[in-house]
Write an enzyme that holds these catalytic residues in place. Sequence first.
Site: not given
Ligand code: SF4
Length: 275
Positions: A27, A40, A47, A51, A54, A121, A144, A263
């Site tokens: 994306e 972006c 990934c 996280c 996310c 980033s 962070l 985000c």
């Molecule tokens: S916030 Fe960024 S680094 Fe963390 S799982 Fe999502 S895409 Fe990956």
Amino acid sequence: MNIADQITAADGTEKFLIGLADGKKVESVLIKHKRTVCACVSSQVGCAMKCSFCATGLMGFSRNLTSEEIIGQFELMGGIKRITNVVFMGMGEPLHNYENVVAAVNELRTKGLSWQKITVSTVGIPDKIRQLGKDTQCQLAFSLHAPNDELRNKLVPLNNRYPLVEILAACKAFPLSRKGPLMIEYVLLAGVNDSFEHAKEMAQLLRQIPFVLINLIPCNPVAGLSFQRPSPETALAFKNVLIAAGYKTIIRTTKGQDSDAACGMLSIKKQEINV
Ligand code: SF4
């Protein structure tokens, strides 16, 4: 590469599903502000960082993008609108795909973008942050999300390997300036990391960095995850602590939320990915 799908949110933010030659998809997002158009871009399919808040982290990791595939996103979106800025904040951890990301950053320079218009980033890989500061003059954003290791270990699992003291030492070594400060990304998660004490702790933690710009990002709820967005009052109170401590701080307007283009919302339904 091709644009397999495209959604436009009510605020004009455009989210693209980009098809790759091997059938996988990533994306990319075009975010329009008054005077700028920010692209972006993704650096990986999925990934590996996992996280906990996310959407992309839920997918797991498939593969790195080549530099051509990263630039391909820029060119496909650039055919729609003239792009003024590029941020590597899409799917993936850019510094986990270091060589291809740096090659793409250098390629962007040949396409008329100044160093100040390119931001990479990271959730924090210290040796790669140092290397990026030697290999390029791009801007650095550090995600962070928590002001101490105990909480960050839970939200960003990579922190168990690279604690804050090591990441911030690497950020401090990165060439920062008033015009090119360290951008701190901090997702506000209701009842998790958004208290007055967290804000005070964050203000103290960042004292060691000479130039800082803080972006607070109220969480965008993701299907399948329990995190919630704090109230506007809570977000404002958090911001005011940081401002009182002397930090330039903004609450990022959430753009594209109705199209999942904000985000932490970059994910593709699993069945659409040919992982
Ligand atoms: S916030 Fe960024 S680094 Fe963390 S799982 Fe999502 S895409 Fe990956």
